[in-house]
Motif scaffolding. Structure first.
Motif, PDB file in Angstrom:
ATOM      1  N   TYR A  99       0.834  -1.205   0.000  1.00  0.00           N
ATOM      2  CA  TYR A  99       0.000   0.000   0.000  1.00  0.00           C
ATOM      3  C   TYR A  99       0.868   1.254   0.000  1.00  0.00           C
ATOM      4  O   TYR A  99       1.872   1.329   0.715  1.00  0.00           O
ATOM      5  CB  TYR A  99      -0.914   0.045   1.228  1.00  0.00           C
ATOM      6  N   SER A 100       0.457   2.217  -0.823  1.00  0.00           N
ATOM      7  CA  SER A 100       1.002   3.572  -0.783  1.00  0.00           C
ATOM      8  C   SER A 100      -0.143   4.517  -1.107  1.00  0.00           C
ATOM      9  O   SER A 100      -1.256   4.087  -1.399  1.00  0.00           O
ATOM     10  CB  SER A 100       2.141   3.737  -1.806  1.00  0.00           C
ATOM     11  N   ASP A 101       0.123   5.821  -1.069  1.00  0.00           N
ATOM     12  CA  ASP A 101      -0.942   6.785  -1.345  1.00  0.00           C
ATOM     13  C   ASP A 101      -1.423   6.734  -2.788  1.00  0.00           C
ATOM     14  O   ASP A 101      -2.514   7.215  -3.099  1.00  0.00           O
ATOM     15  CB  ASP A 101      -0.460   8.211  -1.035  1.00  0.00           C
ATOM     16  N   THR A 102      -0.632   6.151  -3.682  1.00  0.00           N
ATOM     17  CA  THR A 102      -0.986   6.154  -5.103  1.00  0.00           C
ATOM     18  C   THR A 102      -1.314   4.779  -5.665  1.00  0.00           C
ATOM     19  O   THR A 102      -1.930   4.688  -6.731  1.00  0.00           O
ATOM     20  CB  THR A 102       0.167   6.743  -5.936  1.00  0.00           C
ATOM     21  N   ALA A 103      -0.933   3.716  -4.975  1.00  0.00           N
ATOM     22  CA  ALA A 103      -1.169   2.376  -5.511  1.00  0.00           C
ATOM     23  C   ALA A 103      -1.279   1.376  -4.373  1.00  0.00           C
ATOM     24  O   ALA A 103      -0.716   1.570  -3.293  1.00  0.00           O
ATOM     25  CB  ALA A 103      -0.042   1.964  -6.461  1.00  0.00           C
ATOM     26  N   ALA A 104      -2.005   0.302  -4.633  1.00  0.00           N
ATOM     27  CA  ALA A 104      -2.181  -0.738  -3.613  1.00  0.00           C
ATOM     28  C   ALA A 104      -2.447  -2.071  -4.293  1.00  0.00           C
ATOM     29  O   ALA A 104      -3.030  -2.122  -5.379  1.00  0.00           O
ATOM     30  CB  ALA A 104      -3.335  -0.389  -2.677  1.00  0.00           C
ATOM     31  N   THR A 105      -1.999  -3.130  -3.667  1.00  0.00           N
ATOM     32  CA  THR A 105      -2.294  -4.482  -4.124  1.00  0.00           C
ATOM     33  C   THR A 105      -3.104  -5.177  -3.045  1.00  0.00           C
ATOM     34  O   THR A 105      -2.682  -5.231  -1.879  1.00  0.00           O
ATOM     35  CB  THR A 105      -1.017  -5.273  -4.418  1.00  0.00           C
ATOM     36  N   LEU A 106      -4.262  -5.672  -3.405  1.00  0.00           N
ATOM     37  CA  LEU A 106      -5.185  -6.285  -2.452  1.00  0.00           C
ATOM     38  C   LEU A 106      -5.520  -7.699  -2.874  1.00  0.00           C
ATOM     39  O   LEU A 106      -5.659  -7.975  -4.062  1.00  0.00           O
ATOM     40  CB  LEU A 106      -6.493  -5.485  -2.369  1.00  0.00           C
ATOM     41  N   GLU A 107      -5.684  -8.573  -1.902  1.00  0.00           N
ATOM     42  CA  GLU A 107      -6.216  -9.908  -2.135  1.00  0.00           C
ATOM     43  C   GLU A 107      -7.592  -9.994  -1.491  1.00  0.00           C
ATOM     44  O   GLU A 107      -7.773  -9.548  -0.353  1.00  0.00           O
ATOM     45  CB  GLU A 107      -5.286 -10.980  -1.554  1.00  0.00           C
ATOM     46  N   VAL A 108      -8.538 -10.552  -2.229  1.00  0.00           N
ATOM     47  CA  VAL A 108      -9.909 -10.695  -1.734  1.00  0.00           C
ATOM     48  C   VAL A 108     -10.283 -12.172  -1.809  1.00  0.00           C
ATOM     49  O   VAL A 108     -10.356 -12.754  -2.892  1.00  0.00           O
ATOM     50  CB  VAL A 108     -10.906  -9.856  -2.561  1.00  0.00           C
ATOM     51  N   TRP A 109     -10.496 -12.765  -0.656  1.00  0.00           N
ATOM     52  CA  TRP A 109     -10.910 -14.174  -0.567  1.00  0.00           C
ATOM     53  C   TRP A 109     -12.424 -14.218  -0.719  1.00  0.00           C
ATOM     54  O   TRP A 109     -13.143 -13.520  -0.004  1.00  0.00           O
ATOM     55  CB  TRP A 109     -10.465 -14.747   0.766  1.00  0.00           C
ATOM     56  N   CYS A 110     -12.908 -15.011  -1.668  1.00  0.00           N
ATOM     57  CA  CYS A 110     -14.324 -14.998  -2.029  1.00  0.00           C
ATOM     58  C   CYS A 110     -14.921 -16.401  -2.091  1.00  0.00           C
ATOM     59  O   CYS A 110     -14.226 -17.386  -2.345  1.00  0.00           O
ATOM     60  CB  CYS A 110     -14.528 -14.364  -3.408  1.00  0.00           C
ATOM     61  N   THR A 111     -16.196 -16.453  -1.871  1.00  0.00           N
ATOM     62  CA  THR A 111     -16.992 -17.603  -2.258  1.00  0.00           C
ATOM     63  C   THR A 111     -18.071 -17.087  -3.189  1.00  0.00           C
ATOM     64  O   THR A 111     -18.293 -15.876  -3.280  1.00  0.00           O
ATOM     65  CB  THR A 111     -17.603 -18.326  -1.045  1.00  0.00           C
ATOM     66  N   GLY A 112     -18.743 -17.972  -3.907  1.00  0.00           N
ATOM     67  CA  GLY A 112     -19.749 -17.499  -4.841  1.00  0.00           C
ATOM     68  C   GLY A 112     -20.634 -18.606  -5.366  1.00  0.00           C
ATOM     69  O   GLY A 112     -20.398 -19.796  -5.120  1.00  0.00           O
ATOM     70  N   LEU A 113     -21.673 -18.181  -6.058  1.00  0.00           N
ATOM     71  CA  LEU A 113     -22.614 -19.086  -6.701  1.00  0.00           C
ATOM     72  C   LEU A 113     -22.598 -18.820  -8.195  1.00  0.00           C
ATOM     73  O   LEU A 113     -22.506 -17.663  -8.630  1.00  0.00           O
ATOM     74  CB  LEU A 113     -24.031 -18.858  -6.178  1.00  0.00           C
ATOM     75  N   TYR A 114     -22.692 -19.877  -8.982  1.00  0.00           N
ATOM     76  CA  TYR A 114     -22.810 -19.672 -10.423  1.00  0.00           C
ATOM     77  C   TYR A 114     -23.524 -20.859 -11.053  1.00  0.00           C
ATOM     78  O   TYR A 114     -23.432 -21.993 -10.568  1.00  0.00           O
ATOM     79  CB  TYR A 114     -21.453 -19.449 -11.088  1.00  0.00           C
ATOM     80  N   GLY A 115     -24.244 -20.580 -12.125  1.00  0.00           N
ATOM     81  CA  GLY A 115     -24.991 -21.615 -12.824  1.00  0.00           C
ATOM     82  C   GLY A 115     -26.380 -21.119 -13.181  1.00  0.00           C
ATOM     83  O   GLY A 115     -26.719 -19.949 -12.966  1.00  0.00           O
ATOM     84  N   THR A 116     -27.192 -22.006 -13.718  1.00  0.00           N
ATOM     85  CA  THR A 116     -28.543 -21.653 -14.153  1.00  0.00           C
ATOM     86  C   THR A 116     -29.559 -22.390 -13.293  1.00  0.00           C
ATOM     87  O   THR A 116     -29.529 -23.614 -13.188  1.00  0.00           O
ATOM     88  CB  THR A 116     -28.760 -22.011 -15.632  1.00  0.00           C
ATOM     89  N   ALA A 117     -30.449 -21.613 -12.680  1.00  0.00           N
ATOM     90  CA  ALA A 117     -31.511 -22.187 -11.854  1.00  0.00           C
ATOM     91  C   ALA A 117     -32.796 -22.236 -12.664  1.00  0.00           C
ATOM     92  O   ALA A 117     -33.156 -21.272 -13.332  1.00  0.00           O
ATOM     93  CB  ALA A 117     -31.721 -21.347 -10.596  1.00  0.00           C
ATOM     94  N   GLY A 118     -33.468 -23.362 -12.614  1.00  0.00           N
ATOM     95  CA  GLY A 118     -34.716 -23.521 -13.347  1.00  0.00           C
ATOM     96  C   GLY A 118     -34.909 -24.961 -13.763  1.00  0.00           C
ATOM     97  O   GLY A 118     -33.996 -25.794 -13.658  1.00  0.00           O
ATOM     98  N   ALA A 119     -36.095 -25.240 -14.237  1.00  0.00           N
ATOM     99  CA  ALA A 119     -36.426 -26.609 -14.643  1.00  0.00           C
ATOM    100  C   ALA A 119     -35.534 -27.060 -15.795  1.00  0.00           C
ATOM    101  O   ALA A 119     -35.261 -26.313 -16.727  1.00  0.00           O
ATOM    102  CB  ALA A 119     -37.896 -26.680 -15.042  1.00  0.00           C
ATOM    103  N   ASN A 120     -35.061 -28.289 -15.700  1.00  0.00           N
ATOM    104  CA  ASN A 120     -34.268 -28.921 -16.755  1.00  0.00           C
ATOM    105  C   ASN A 120     -32.969 -28.180 -17.067  1.00  0.00           C
ATOM    106  O   ASN A 120     -32.478 -28.211 -18.199  1.00  0.00           O
ATOM    107  CB  ASN A 120     -35.103 -29.052 -18.043  1.00  0.00           C
ATOM    108  N   SER A 121     -32.416 -27.514 -16.089  1.00  0.00           N
ATOM    109  CA  SER A 121     -31.159 -26.808 -16.313  1.00  0.00           C
ATOM    110  C   SER A 121     -30.027 -27.805 -16.515  1.00  0.00           C
ATOM    111  O   SER A 121     -29.869 -28.768 -15.757  1.00  0.00           O
ATOM    112  CB  SER A 121     -30.837 -25.906 -15.117  1.00  0.00           C
ATOM    113  N   ALA A 122     -29.235 -27.570 -17.560  1.00  0.00           N
ATOM    114  CA  ALA A 122     -28.067 -28.416 -17.817  1.00  0.00           C
ATOM    115  C   ALA A 122     -26.834 -27.885 -17.093  1.00  0.00           C
ATOM    116  O   ALA A 122     -25.761 -28.482 -17.163  1.00  0.00           O
ATOM    117  CB  ALA A 122     -27.802 -28.482 -19.325  1.00  0.00           C
TER     118      ALA A 122
END
Length: 273
Positions: free
Chosen positions: A189-212
């Motif tokens: 970190y500095s006043d002009t630039a920073a490197t951050l790591e973000v630990w995430c979880t998430g959901l992805y896909g298609t919800a609905g009848a007959n979803s492949a």
């Protein structure tokens, strides 16, 4: 949805457990379960709890008796995940917060919010992608990044995950891509630039009848290089890797209809430090 799973590769950008313990029905060592306590011991226990509650309420309601300007060295230090008290963001622009504090905490808040935007269902839609890129990235990276994202999220790619060229699912289905930051860490970190790591979880896909492509979850860490420009933190570049991933729980999977309803009824959050 992590960018490395369904979103494919777009150069340097879009490569870009806890186990519940149940009490046994019988003594695990072969004996019978212990019976209840005697009534006299129970009475003593109840009286003791009441006394403790009264003391706790009295302590919580008392004013700060320390003299003005007195020492605060005896106060506990804030933890790494505690809120800083800084106003985190200004009103949202296009659904993405702006005006992050010019501080390390502000940079962490920006990284968390930008991670949500970069791994969202909206970025798959050409009509929304340009606005997201302009909001999230520094000016001199916007054109290059948009070209890479357009190539990564091609018609063929969208078709493979069940979406039309506009990034929409078929009628009766709901496409889900929602990211939840678990924590953030500044590696520089500095006043002009920073490197951050973000630990995430998430959901992805298609919800609905007959979803492949049923909705599933994943865990990933995003690394974002931020730059302070135009009085705000913006992304200069980002990358992604899998994990850390906890041991899967024993929750029963919901039906496609339940998942679609939940996504439609529950909104997302603004993330701040």
């Amino acid at each position: 949805m992590s960018l490395g799973d369904e979103h494919g590769s777009s150069g340097g950008y879009a490569d870009t457990g806890q186990t519940r313990t149940r009490l046994p029905e019988s003594d695990p060592y072969g004996g019978a379960r212990r019976g209840g306590r005697s009534s006299s011991r129970s009475l003593v226990t109840v009286v003791g709890v009441v006394v403790l509650l009264i003391a706790a309420i009295a302590f919580a309601n008392r004013g700060d008796d320390s003299p003005a300007g007195g020492s605060t060295s005896d106060k506990p230090a804030t933890s790494a995940t505690a809120a800083t008290g800084e106003k985190p963001v200004q009103p949202k622009s296009g659904g993405i917060p702006t005006g992050f504090a010019h501080s390390e905490a502000g940079a962490q808040s920006a990284a968390a919010n930008y991670s949500v935007a970069l791994v969202s269902a909206d970025i798959l839609k050409p009509a929304n992608r340009t606005a997201i890129v302009k909001q999230v990235f520094v000016t001199d990276q916007q054109a290059t990044l948009e070209d890479r994202l357009n190539a990564a999220y091609s018609k063929e790619f969208l078709s493979n995950i069940g979406l039309d060229p506009n990034g929409n699912p078929t009628k009766g289905q709901t496409y889900v891509s929602r990211t939840v930051p678990i924590g953030t860490k500044a590696t520089s970190y500095s006043d002009t630039a920073a490197t951050l790591e973000v630990w995430c979880t998430g959901l992805y896909g298609t919800a609905g009848a007959n979803s492949a492509n049923p909705v599933t979850s994943d865990w990933f860490t995003m690394t974002l290089q931020l730059r302070w420009t135009d009085n705000d933190w913006k992304v200069d570049s980002f990358s992604q890797k899998d994990g850390p991933t906890p041991v899967p729980g024993d929750n029963k999977a919901s039906s496609a209809d339940e998942m679609a309803k939940a996504v439609e009824e529950y909104g997302g959050f603004t993330y701040a430090r």
